[in-house]
Every structure is written in C-alpha cells, then in structure tokens.
Design a protein around this motif. Structure first.
Motif, PDB file in Angstrom:
ATOM      1  N   UNK A 170       1.211  -1.272   0.226  1.00 23.69           N
ATOM      2  CA  UNK A 170       0.203   0.178   0.280  1.00 23.69           C
ATOM      3  C   UNK A 170       0.764   1.229  -0.103  1.00 23.69           C
ATOM      4  N   UNK A 171       2.137   0.728   1.032  1.00 28.33           N
ATOM      5  CA  UNK A 171       2.670   2.852   0.830  1.00 28.33           C
ATOM      6  C   UNK A 171       3.649   2.806  -0.501  1.00 28.33           C
ATOM      7  N   UNK A 172       4.122   1.676  -0.946  1.00 26.05           N
ATOM      8  CA  UNK A 172       4.141   1.675  -2.123  1.00 26.05           C
ATOM      9  C   UNK A 172       3.826   2.621  -3.282  1.00 26.05           C
ATOM     10  N   UNK A 173       2.658   2.105  -3.089  1.00 33.24           N
ATOM     11  CA  UNK A 173       1.353   2.807  -4.127  1.00 33.24           C
ATOM     12  C   UNK A 173       0.835   4.104  -4.019  1.00 33.24           C
ATOM     13  N   UNK A 174       0.912   4.723  -2.811  1.00 39.46           N
ATOM     14  CA  UNK A 174       1.113   5.768  -1.979  1.00 39.46           C
ATOM     15  C   UNK A 174       1.973   6.532  -2.638  1.00 39.46           C
ATOM     16  N   UNK A 175       3.183   5.397  -2.466  1.00 35.54           N
ATOM     17  CA  UNK A 175       4.761   7.002  -2.416  1.00 35.54           C
ATOM     18  C   UNK A 175       4.699   7.024  -3.888  1.00 35.54           C
ATOM     19  N   UNK A 176       4.387   5.861  -5.337  1.00 30.23           N
ATOM     20  CA  UNK A 176       4.605   6.308  -6.485  1.00 30.23           C
ATOM     21  C   UNK A 176       3.088   7.393  -6.641  1.00 30.23           C
ATOM     22  N   UNK A 177       2.347   7.610  -5.956  1.00 31.23           N
ATOM     23  CA  UNK A 177       1.000   8.422  -6.237  1.00 31.23           C
ATOM     24  C   UNK A 177       1.489  10.103  -5.916  1.00 31.23           C
ATOM     25  N   UNK A 178       2.740   9.965  -5.124  1.00 36.10           N
ATOM     26  CA  UNK A 178       3.440  11.625  -4.367  1.00 36.10           C
ATOM     27  C   UNK A 178       4.618  11.463  -5.451  1.00 36.10           C
ATOM     28  N   UNK A 179       4.293  10.502  -6.136  1.00 33.87           N
ATOM     29  CA  UNK A 179       6.115  10.927  -7.458  1.00 33.87           C
ATOM     30  C   UNK A 179       6.601  12.190  -6.974  1.00 33.87           C
ATOM     31  N   UNK A 180       6.242  13.579  -7.521  1.00 34.44           N
ATOM     32  CA  UNK A 180       7.368  14.475  -7.269  1.00 34.44           C
ATOM     33  C   UNK A 180       7.815  14.660  -6.632  1.00 34.44           C
ATOM     34  N   UNK A 181       6.575  14.698  -4.934  1.00 36.48           N
ATOM     35  CA  UNK A 181       7.205  15.469  -3.587  1.00 36.48           C
ATOM     36  C   UNK A 181       8.253  13.878  -3.798  1.00 36.48           C
ATOM     37  N   UNK A 182       7.792  12.708  -3.645  1.00 35.48           N
ATOM     38  CA  UNK A 182       9.711  11.620  -3.634  1.00 35.48           C
ATOM     39  C   UNK A 182      10.299  12.558  -4.172  1.00 35.48           C
ATOM     40  N   UNK A 183      10.435  12.660  -5.513  1.00 36.53           N
ATOM     41  CA  UNK A 183      11.231  12.900  -6.612  1.00 36.53           C
ATOM     42  C   UNK A 183      12.335  14.048  -5.559  1.00 36.53           C
ATOM     43  N   UNK A 213      25.061   8.120  -7.593  1.00 34.15           N
ATOM     44  CA  UNK A 213      26.547   7.784  -6.437  1.00 34.15           C
ATOM     45  C   UNK A 213      25.988   8.368  -5.191  1.00 34.15           C
ATOM     46  N   UNK A 214      26.438  10.149  -5.285  1.00 28.11           N
ATOM     47  CA  UNK A 214      26.264  11.071  -4.384  1.00 28.11           C
ATOM     48  C   UNK A 214      24.919  10.788  -3.444  1.00 28.11           C
ATOM     49  N   UNK A 215      23.659  10.904  -4.628  1.00 28.88           N
ATOM     50  CA  UNK A 215      22.825  10.610  -3.270  1.00 28.88           C
ATOM     51  C   UNK A 215      22.825   9.492  -2.619  1.00 28.88           C
ATOM     52  N   UNK A 216      22.827   8.258  -2.873  1.00 25.48           N
ATOM     53  CA  UNK A 216      22.872   7.005  -3.053  1.00 25.48           C
ATOM     54  C   UNK A 216      24.071   7.276  -1.025  1.00 25.48           C
ATOM     55  N   UNK A 217      25.125   7.800  -1.070  1.00 24.84           N
ATOM     56  CA  UNK A 217      26.474   8.060  -0.117  1.00 24.84           C
ATOM     57  C   UNK A 217      25.193   9.583   0.995  1.00 24.84           C
ATOM     58  N   UNK A 218      24.610  10.029   0.182  1.00 26.86           N
ATOM     59  CA  UNK A 218      23.719  10.852   1.370  1.00 26.86           C
ATOM     60  C   UNK A 218      22.543  10.376   2.415  1.00 26.86           C
ATOM     61  N   UNK A 223      16.510  13.213 -11.014  1.00 21.25           N
ATOM     62  CA  UNK A 223      16.192  11.986 -11.512  1.00 21.25           C
ATOM     63  C   UNK A 223      17.072  10.812 -11.209  1.00 21.25           C
ATOM     64  N   UNK A 224      18.516  10.839 -11.774  1.00 21.27           N
ATOM     65  CA  UNK A 224      19.919   9.979 -11.254  1.00 21.27           C
ATOM     66  C   UNK A 224      19.447  10.137  -9.616  1.00 21.27           C
ATOM     67  N   UNK A 225      19.520  10.704  -8.972  1.00 19.13           N
ATOM     68  CA  UNK A 225      19.874  11.436  -7.116  1.00 19.13           C
ATOM     69  C   UNK A 225      18.806  11.110  -6.379  1.00 19.13           C
ATOM     70  N   UNK A 226      16.842  10.251  -7.464  1.00 18.19           N
ATOM     71  CA  UNK A 226      16.312   9.845  -6.897  1.00 18.19           C
ATOM     72  C   UNK A 226      16.103   8.128  -7.108  1.00 18.19           C
ATOM     73  N   UNK A 227      17.492   7.632  -8.236  1.00 16.50           N
ATOM     74  CA  UNK A 227      17.359   6.371  -7.941  1.00 16.50           C
ATOM     75  C   UNK A 227      18.363   6.410  -7.014  1.00 16.50           C
ATOM     76  N   UNK A 228      19.065   6.695  -6.494  1.00 15.06           N
ATOM     77  CA  UNK A 228      20.399   6.443  -5.732  1.00 15.06           C
ATOM     78  C   UNK A 228      19.921   6.263  -4.267  1.00 15.06           C
ATOM     79  N   UNK A 229      18.801   7.207  -3.752  1.00 13.99           N
ATOM     80  CA  UNK A 229      18.109   6.972  -2.403  1.00 13.99           C
ATOM     81  C   UNK A 229      17.513   6.292  -2.768  1.00 13.99           C
ATOM     82  N   UNK A 284       7.140   7.760 -12.188  1.00 11.99           N
ATOM     83  CA  UNK A 284       7.356   8.989 -12.416  1.00 11.99           C
ATOM     84  C   UNK A 284       8.137   9.802 -12.110  1.00 11.99           C
ATOM     85  N   UNK A 285       8.832   9.788 -12.215  1.00 11.27           N
ATOM     86  CA  UNK A 285      10.465  10.103 -12.705  1.00 11.27           C
ATOM     87  C   UNK A 285      11.012  10.112 -14.815  1.00 11.27           C
TER      88      UNK A 285
END
Length: 693
Positions: free
Chosen positions: A482-495, A680-685, A560-566, A540-541
């Motif tokens: 359910x939270x996977x769907x919720x966060x996908x629905x909030x794609x702009x905020x997640x990114x 990489x940077x977002x992954x480390x952060x 886009x890259x930062x979101x994948x790393x996160x 979303x990305x």
C-alpha cells in the motif's frame, strides 16, 4: 376519498401544477448543465492552492451537485404529480359515467361522508309525476352499481394516498436540500416503499426462520433496490438497528438450523446486497435515519446472543459495511466509538477474540476468507471506499489518535485461521484505507480518477510516514504494498525529497527525508512491494523529465539520478535487515504492475514510449541482478541500474533536443556520467540519513 370530492373535484389546478413542474424541470436541467460544465468544470481545471483547494472548491462542487439533485427531484415530483393527475381525471370520468348509468336504471349515489356512500332509488314510482316513466331496476343492479363505484373510489384513494406517501418520503430524505432519488413514475416509487416495508417486516417477524423461498425473494428484492434511495431508507428504518443486528447474527450462526444453513452458498451475495442497501440508507438525511445511525453506534458495545456465541454490535455491523458508499458523518461517529471501545479495553485482540465461543465458532463475514470477528477489518474496508472520510479519520487526534492506533499500537489477531500463508486481513484493509486517506483514490476502483492532493491528504501522508517510520522494522508487512502505491502517487514530492540537498522546513514539497528513507526501506524488504514502488517511481521520474520545466534543464536529469541513488540505498538497508529470503526473488518476478499504475499519471505522446523504456530498463536491470545472484551484494547497488539510468538520459535528450547539440557538456558520455554521479552522491547522502557511516 369521499365520493363528492372525486365527483366535483376541480383538477385543473393540479394540471397547472404538473405543467409548472414540467417547466421547472427544463429550467433546472439548464441550470444543472451550466453548473456542471461551467461552474464545476472551471473549478476542476483551476489550480487550487491553500484553503481554496478544499473550502472554496468543495463549496463549488457541492453547489453544482445541489443543482443536479434539484433537477432530479423536480423530475420525480413532476412524474408523480403527472401520474396522479392523469389517474384522478380518469377516475372522475369513470365515476360520472357510473352515476349516469345508474340514473338510467333509476338509481342514484349519495355521499354519506368519510369515504362512504349509499345507492338508492332515484324516484319512487308512487311519487313520480303523472306521465313520468320510471325505469325498473333489480337488487343485482343496485349491488353492481355499488361495487362499481366502490372500486372507482378505492382506485382514486390509492392513487391519491400513494402520491402523498411517495412525496412525503421523498421530502424526508433531505429536509434541507434536494434528493437524488429518481423515479420515472409514481407507481415505481410507491412500489419501492411498499417492498421496503414488506420485506423489513418479514425479517422482523421470521428472522432466519424464514423459508428458503422467502430468503430468495428477499435477496432478489435487495439486489433490485440496492440503488433505490426510498427503498433503502424505508427498509433500514422499518427494520431498525437492533432488528438488523439480531437478524445478521442469527443468520450467520448456522448451528441452529436456520435458513443460513440452506442458503449458505448465497450468503456472500446476500451480504453484499444488504450492505449496499444499508450504505445507501445512511446517505438519507431523514430524521428517522439520523436516529437509526445514532442508535446503531450506541449498540456497538452491546452483546448479542446466538446459539453458540455472543458477538458485539460492532462485530456484526462492521461486516455489513464492507461494501457500498457509507455516509461520512456516520463513519466518523462509528469509527470514534469503535476506537474508543478498543482503547478502553487496551487489547483489541483479546476484546474481540474472547466472546465468540470455542470450537466451531460461526463466521460473521462471508465475503472472502476473513471470519469477520475483528470489527476493525470491516470498518477499514468501509473507509477505503470513502476517501474523504478516510482522510478525516487518519488525521483525527481527538477523541483518539486514530492513525497511531490502527497503524502501530493496535494489537491484531488471525481472522483466517484456515489459511496460514496470507497476511492479516484487518491490516490489509487498514492499508487500503490509508491509501484512500493519503491519495484521495478509492483503491477498490479499477478506473480511479486522479485529482490534485488536498492539504488534508498531505497531512495524512506526513503523519502516517512518521508513525510507520517510527515503527522501524516492526512496521506491519501488510502495509508495504500500500505504501508503495501511496509514494508512487506522490511521485513529484518523492523525487523532490529524495534529491534534496538539505532539510528545509519552509519547503512545502519536501517530505521528511528520514521518514521517507525508512519507509522505503521497509517497502523494499518485500520483492513484490519493492517492484511496485520502483516501477511506479520509474514512471514518475519519466513523467518528471517529460513535463518539468526547471530553470536549468539539467536539474531534471540530476534529480532523476539522485532519486535512483536514494531508493537503492533504502534497498541496501532492507537487504541488510533480513536473513537471505529466497521468496524475495520470486515475489519480484511474479509481481503485477497493474495496481500501482492506477496511482500514477501516464506520459502521453512521443515521450510516452521513452517513459515505458525507462520502466522496462529498471525491470531488466533487476532481473539481471537476480539471475547473477547479486541480490545481497554491493553497497553501491545503484550500479546494477545502469541501464535504467542510461535510458533516463536518453529520455532527457528527447525532452531537450536543442540542448544536446550545444557542446561537450551535453554529449552521451557526459550526460550518462552526470546521472550516474548524481546517483552515487545521493546514495552516499541517504546512507548518512540512515546513520550508516
């Protein structure tokens, strides 16, 4: 109806009223269309922010709906009056004809008041003027005329009474507004009220001792009238709250040999039909229905007695609330009372599990495998069908902190003891209710409508993220999909949040990054939920790259890259939490993306194909990792998503073709290097956010 009333009645005024209502229907039709296409149409297209997103827009929507209901109600009133006028005029002509025929046989009809009349000789032969011929008649002629007039008066009375009853019932539905009850004629509306009283009385008198044939007729009638407002309200109020609870508790307990045993295979369908009827009834504003709702809530903590168990009112009623659109105010009162009773008892699993007896305990629910003993399950399902009230419920802290209770503190118990491989059904329903609360989308609707988030929905998301993140590894696994769907629905905020460089309390688009990372980690502990989240966010990305207009075009590529790393750091944290789980791979491979796609917008046009390629690239990368058995490996796990990152860069090039030819900073090598570096940077952060240094 008195004879003289029908005989001398001036129905021209009723005819004028029919004509006036016909004109009113046409005027209201025009106003309703203007309100829908103009007022509400412009409101739906407007960019509402702040309080306007709720207060003003809600007022406009409600006003437009009132015009539509006014048109509907006017149409029903016109149809009822038109039918009644036509019938009364016809009965008047029949009466005049009968009286005329009687005179030909020297018989006259006299009104004696209160619906009575006499048939007597018109002129006695002994008192007739000289030379006057007086027709003969027999006793049979008198009786025939009497019966003829009686039947005419009976028909006129029924026509008049049924019209009055229908109009009265219609007006009681909404004392301060307009009803959406629509009927093509008076007889249809009158039959609805008659059926409601008849079959409610059947339940009151016989309960589950009714015959199988009577049960079949009842089930058929409920199905036929499940969208009929007059039937719904009259059925519910005639049966009464206690009568309903006693009936369902006895019907569900098949150990006493009632009709539930003979028709056990039809109980699921009957439960749905009964639930739809009751849900519709709660949307009536009649005083009788308001009292019904109040009394039902009060009966929640009363225990009923069946042959082998003593279920509480909440346990019985919640199972009838699994389907239909229930009134929000009723759900609010019901939910507050239910949570209050549970918190007073402290342990819900003991409260609801200790009163149903031992051994062969009867089910209270027949829709699915859930035995219905946990009333929160049915109530949560009702909330999932009512997103607005679900939002309100999860934001309420008084008289109880509802979200804290149902998401974290509340104890649960197994309501599907015959199935040891499924999730907890109450928690599954709670997840659906949470989805509705935060997204405004009914998760049970296969074709949902996407609307902008309201501040209240965002508040529900922020609260739930905090509570679920606070639970840490104890977050219920049933909430992951359910939270996977919720966060996908909030794609702009997640990114926006996953790619943020720092916390800014004044940034309205920023989610709490610590909470976001922790919940993403918990989602990623399950292969299917992980696949849903990443499939959704890949879309979303892609949508973000295709539609965003930042000052610097390369910002969208960087985010886009930062979101994948996160997300990949969250995945790594998840893999370090559990022992190697062979089902993770299976659940990823076997997951379906249909559910999550209902919660995200589609990318149209030529860029849509590029968006699909981004999603496909993610799935290809992940399957390659699974095949190479790299599930548990490498802290720089975003390295396994190079194909996806490259496809994002390709989509960016399609979005900004003019930028690509501007020099070395925009060639393929540099663009792919940038998006990988941002990942990489977002992954480390994100690793720092998790406290893993």
């Amino acid at each position: 109806m008195d004879l003289d009333t029908l005989r001398y009645g001036k129905f021209e005024s009723l005819g004028t009223a029919v004509a006036d209502w016909a004109a009113m229907v046409k005027k209201l039709e025009t106003l309703a269309k203007e309100a829908k296409d103009g007022l509400k149409g412009r409101a739906d297209k407007a960019d509402w922010k702040g309080s306007n997103a709720t207060v003003s827009k809600e007022f406009i929507t409600k006003t437009a709906n009132e015009f539509a209901d006014a048109h509907t109600e006017a149409g029903t009133v016109h149809n009822v009056l038109s039918d009644t006028h036509g019938e009364l005029v016809r009965y008047q002509k029949q009466l005049q004809s009968a009286i005329s025929d009687g005179l030909k046989k020297n018989l006259t009809v006299t009104d004696t008041g209160k619906g009575t009349f006499t048939v007597t000789m018109n002129i006695h032969p002994d008192r007739a003027a000289k030379g006057t011929h007086v027709p003969d008649h027999t006793v049979e002629d008198e009786n025939a005329l009497r019966d003829r007039v009686q039947n005419i008066l009976k028909g006129a009375t029924e026509s008049d009474d049924s019209a009055a009853k229908v109009l009265d019932e219609l007006m009681k539905q909404t004392p301060y507004g307009f009803s959406d009850a629509s009927y093509k004629d008076r007889d249809t509306a009158a039959k609805a009220v008659e059926d409601a009283e008849k079959y409610a009385d059947l339940i009151r008198k016989k309960g589950d001792d009714m015959s199988p044939e009577e049960f079949d007729r009842l089930n058929k009638i409920l199905a036929a009238h499940k969208n009929d407002p007059l039937f719904q309200e009259k059925f519910a109020t005639t049966l009464g709250p206690r009568g309903l609870l006693d009936f369902w508790a006895d019907l569900a307990d098949t150990t006493d040999g009632g009709v539930g045993r003979d028709r056990h295979d039809q109980l699921a369908e009957f439960q749905k039909n009964l639930g739809m009827t009751l849900a519709g009834a709660t949307r009536s504003d009649s005083p009788a229905m308001q009292k019904w709702e109040d009394d039902m809530v009060k009966l929640g903590d009363d225990q009923l007695q069946t042959r082998v168990s003593k279920p509480y009112g909440f346990q019985v009623m919640s199972n009838l609330m699994r389907v239909g659109d229930w009134d929000d105010q009723y759900l609010d009162r019901y939910g507050n009372a239910l949570v209050g009773m549970e918190k007073k008892a402290r342990r819900a699993e003991v409260l609801w599990g200790s009163n149903m007896g031992k051994g062969l305990v009867p089910n209270l629910n027949f829709i699915g495998e859930d035995n219905g003993h946990d009333p929160m399950g049915g109530f949560m399902q009702a909330l999932s069908n009512s997103p607005d009230e679900s939002t309100h419920f999860f934001n309420e802290k008084q008289p109880n902190d509802n979200a804290q209770w149902v998401l974290k503190d509340r104890g649960v118990f197994d309501t599907t003891p015959q199935n040891t491989h499924d999730g907890n059904q109450t928690l599954e329903a709670t997840g659906r209710a949470l989805t509705a609360a935060t997204t405004g989308i009914n998760p049970n609707d296969p074709h949902p409508q996407h609307l902008p988030h309201t501040p209240e929905q965002r508040q529900a998301l922020d609260r739930s993220l905090g509570i679920l993140a606070g639970a840490g590894d104890d977050m219920h696994s049933e909430f992951r999909d359910d939270m996977a769907r919720v966060l996908s629905n909030y794609g702009p905020e997640y990114i926006h949040s996953a790619s943020a460089q720092y916390d800014d309390p004044n940034d309205p688009n920023l989610l709490d990054r610590h909470h976001l990372l922790e919940v993403t980690k918990q989602i990623s502990r399950d292969g299917g939920s992980y696949a849903e989240l990443n499939t959704g966010l890949s879309k979303d990305i892609a949508h973000y790259i295709a539609t965003a207009n930042p000052d610097d075009p390369k910002e969208s590529l960087s985010r886009a890259g930062s979101t994948v790393g996160f997300m990949e750091q969250a995945r790594y944290q998840a893999l370090g939490t559990d022992k190697p789980d062979p089902t993770w791979k299976y659940r990823f491979i076997s997951h379906g993306s249909g559910a999550v796609l209902n919660f995200i917008p589609e990318v149209g046009g030529p860029l849509g194909r590029g968006a699909d390629l981004v999603t496909q690239a993610f799935q290809d990368d992940e399957k390659a990792r699974i095949e190479q058995d790299h599930i548990e490996q490498t802290r720089q796990v975003f390295g396994g998503r190079e194909k996806e990152l490259h496809q994002m860069a390709e989509l960016w090039k399609q979005r900004y073709p003019d930028e690509v030819g501007r020099g070395r900073d925009f060639d393929d090598y540099t663009l792919v290097k940038q998006i990988n570096g941002d990942a990489y940077d977002a992954n480390h952060q994100a690793k720092g956010l998790a406290g893993d240094n």
